[in-house]
Design an enzyme around this catalytic site. Structure first.
Site, PDB file in Angstrom:
ATOM      1  CG  ASP A 235      84.213  30.238  14.698  1.00 51.04           C
ATOM      2  OD1 ASP A 235      85.035  29.364  15.031  1.00 51.04           O
ATOM      3  OD2 ASP A 235      83.784  31.111  15.476  1.00 51.04           O
TER       4      ASP A 235
ATOM      5  CB  VAL B 177      73.959  37.249  22.897  1.00 51.45           C
ATOM      6  CG1 VAL B 177      72.541  36.793  22.569  1.00 51.45           C
ATOM      7  CG2 VAL B 177      74.835  37.174  21.665  1.00 51.45           C
TER       8      VAL B 177
END
Length: 589
Positions: A350, A204
């Site tokens: 998650d 990212v």
């Protein structure tokens, strides 16, 4: 008192006189006349002199001739008596003097001893004071050395960090340049500023949206005006790596309100997984608590997802200091996000602190990283056989275990289990451990998620999993808040993870949980033999006594009730996100 001229030689007397002779008891005679007397002259006290005077006076009544007298026996007796009294008095006086001398000597000795004691005490105090001064001096010197060493270490660490940051910045700049070069048209739309995170399947980057004003951005909200960096959509715990290693760069003058997060998905990811993530993000757009999708690009095998850039606080920095009010707002925001995705039939799979970016000041969070997300309608149907009757199931398990009695792996050879095993399902003798060669058929199920946050049904490899696994993960986060321990569970493999849960909930409930899914839970590990569960109240008091005492007991009890509802071993009885939002603990948040 007699007149002179008396024939004293004719007197059969024994006269004692006192000294000096000028005070002779026989008045009228000079001292030299005494020598003519056939007397034994000795000193006597005044009372004896008076006695003799009285005796003589009583026998001489005429001035012309002496009167008849006795032989002096009475006078002598009186003198002897006086002598005895004098001797006794002398003895008493001598004794008194001796006692006074003894007392004086004792007092003097005590005075000397006391003086010596005080002198010794003063010397000892001086020595102690000197020793303490030396110790203090040594301590100060040691502390100074430690501070100097600490400063030196800090300086070395700072230099190392700066060197590492320079190397990182150089490597990041080179990596970003290659990325922009390899992805045609990316540099025309975005200006990459820094790498803010990296995961197993993606990286990212923080970037400036150069075409921000050309599009309608009203459907998504960004915290890009904040200089703190937020990481969106990572797939593991390494979300802060870029921020920790990289140095802060100045914001470009024209970048205000235009920061975005660009997620670069690696080519190793499955195309179906990439399509699934982008599709889910698109469907969830419009939710305040779920990260929206701005856009996505693909060039050959490279895929880029553009997401809003959000500021958030690191979970480790605030979870131990959070008040009950802070915890309420945190979970109200989290369950709101879960309610939204669950209403769309989506399992996140998650849920963990690094995937829920929470701003403590704004009391707002967003759920990110849907790389492992799954739609409930896409779940494979269960293929396991129907559950046999309890008695038949017990006999089958017992037979299988007896047949494989010798097939257990142990880290300690020759160790026999001496504990009673639950339900008689385990062999009473044999090494402690798990089977090396399990002949039972392998069950395949989706076990995606992060260790420590997986629900029991995931660890038991249950095929038909529901949105309840997200609620379990939220409960683990709440457990970290209330116990002050993060992460709470540490095991890296499923077998050890089940044992960790068994230590908390007890063997009995774990057996019942396994039976719900047509599974069998059994252990011959001596430290995992507790039948009953551990009380959450006692657990919180033991792990974080100061935090427990500092919180309101009533609120703590209500929070623990919500924890019980989230960490229910039976997924069917586990609370839903919508029900959690109606729980008394979250009332008013």
């Amino acid at each position: 008192a007699f007149r002179p001229g008396v024939a004293w030689r004719d007197l059969p007397l024994a006269v004692k006189v006192s000294e000096p002779l000028s005070r002779c008891c026989i008045h009228g005679f000079s001292p030299e006349h005494i020598t003519e007397l056939p007397l034994l002259i000795e000193p006597v006290p005044e009372d004896s002199v008076a006695l003799c005077r009285a005796d003589f006076s009583s026998h001489h009544t005429s001035d012309d001739a002496p009167t008849e007298v006795d032989d002096g026996t009475q006078a002598y007796a009186a003198v002897e008596k006086a002598d005895e009294g004098k001797a006794q008095e002398d003895d008493e006086n001598v004794g008194r003097v001796i006692r006074e001398i003894d007392d004086s000597e004792v007092a003097e000795e005590e005075k000397v001893e006391k003086k010596e004691f005080y002198e010794i005490e003063e010397i000892r105090k001086e020595e102690v004071k000197k020793e303490q001064g030396e110790q203090k001096k040594q301590g100060e010197e040691k502390q100074g050395e430690q501070e100097k060493q600490r400063e030196q270490e800090e300086q070395e660490d700072q230099e190392a960090d700066e060197s590492l940051a320079e190397m990182h910045n150089g490597a990041v700049m080179e990596e970003m340049a290659k990325f922009v070069e390899s992805f045609k048209g990316l540099g025309e739309q975005f200006k990459l500023v820094d790498k803010i995170g990296e995961g197993t399947f993606s990286s990212v980057y923080k970037a400036v949206d150069l075409q921000h004003d050309q599009y309608d951005n009203s459907q998504w909200v960004s915290d890009s005006e904040d200089e703190n960096e937020g990481v969106l959509g990572l797939d593991d715990d390494n979300t802060r790596r870029g921020q920790l290693l990289g140095s802060k760069r100045k914001r470009p003058a024209d970048s205000r309100g235009k920061y975005v997060a660009i997620k670069r998905i690696y080519v190793t990811s499955s195309p179906m997984r990439i399509e699934n993530e982008i599709s889910i993000l698109h469907d969830l757009s419009g939710s305040d608590c779920v990260v929206p999708l701005i856009t996505a690009f693909r060039q050959e095998d490279q895929v880029v997802v553009v997401l809003p850039y959000f500021k958030h606080d690191e979970f480790r920095d605030f979870y131990r200091k959070a008040t009950m009010t802070d915890i309420k707002y945190y979970f109200h925001s989290l369950f709101t996000a879960l309610k939204n995705i669950h209403s769309h039939g989506i399992i996140h799979r998650d849920v963990k602190p690094s995937n829920f970016l929470y701003n403590v000041h704004k009391r707002r969070g967003v759920l990110v990283d849907f790389g492992l997300a799954q739609r409930e309608i896409d779940k494979p149907q269960p293929v396991t056989p129907a559950r046999p009757p309890p008695e038949q199931h017990q006999r089958k398990v017992r037979k299988s275990m007896n047949a494989d009695k010798e097939n257990y792996q142990s880290g300690k050879e020759g160790v026999n289990s001496a504990v009673k095993h639950a339900g008689g399902l385990l062999p009473q003798e044999g090494p402690v451990g798990y089977k090396k060669n399990d002949s039972r058929p392998m069950v395949r199920a989706n076990r995606a998620g992060t260790r420590g946050f997986r629900a029991p049904e995931v660890l038991f490899k249950v095929v038909n999993q529901t949105v309840a696994i997200d609620i379990w993960s939220a409960g683990v986060i709440l457990l970290s808040f209330l116990t002050g321990r993060f992460p709470f569970f540490h095991s890296t493999i499923d077998v050890d993870a089940l044992l960790e849960i068994a230590v908390l909930f007890g063997v009995r409930e774990m057996r019942d949980c396994a039976a719900l899914h047509n599974r069998t839970f059994q252990t011959n590990i001596p430290t995992v033999q507790r039948e009953a569960r551990v009380s959450f109240v006692k657990l919180c008091k033991a792990l974080d006594p100061e935090g427990y005492e500092a919180r309101n007991e009533t609120e703590m009890r209500v929070a623990l009730d919500l924890l019980e509802c989230c960490l229910c071993l039976d997924p069917e009885a586990r609370v839903t996100a919508e029900e959690a939002l109606r729980h008394p603990f979250l009332k008013g948040a």
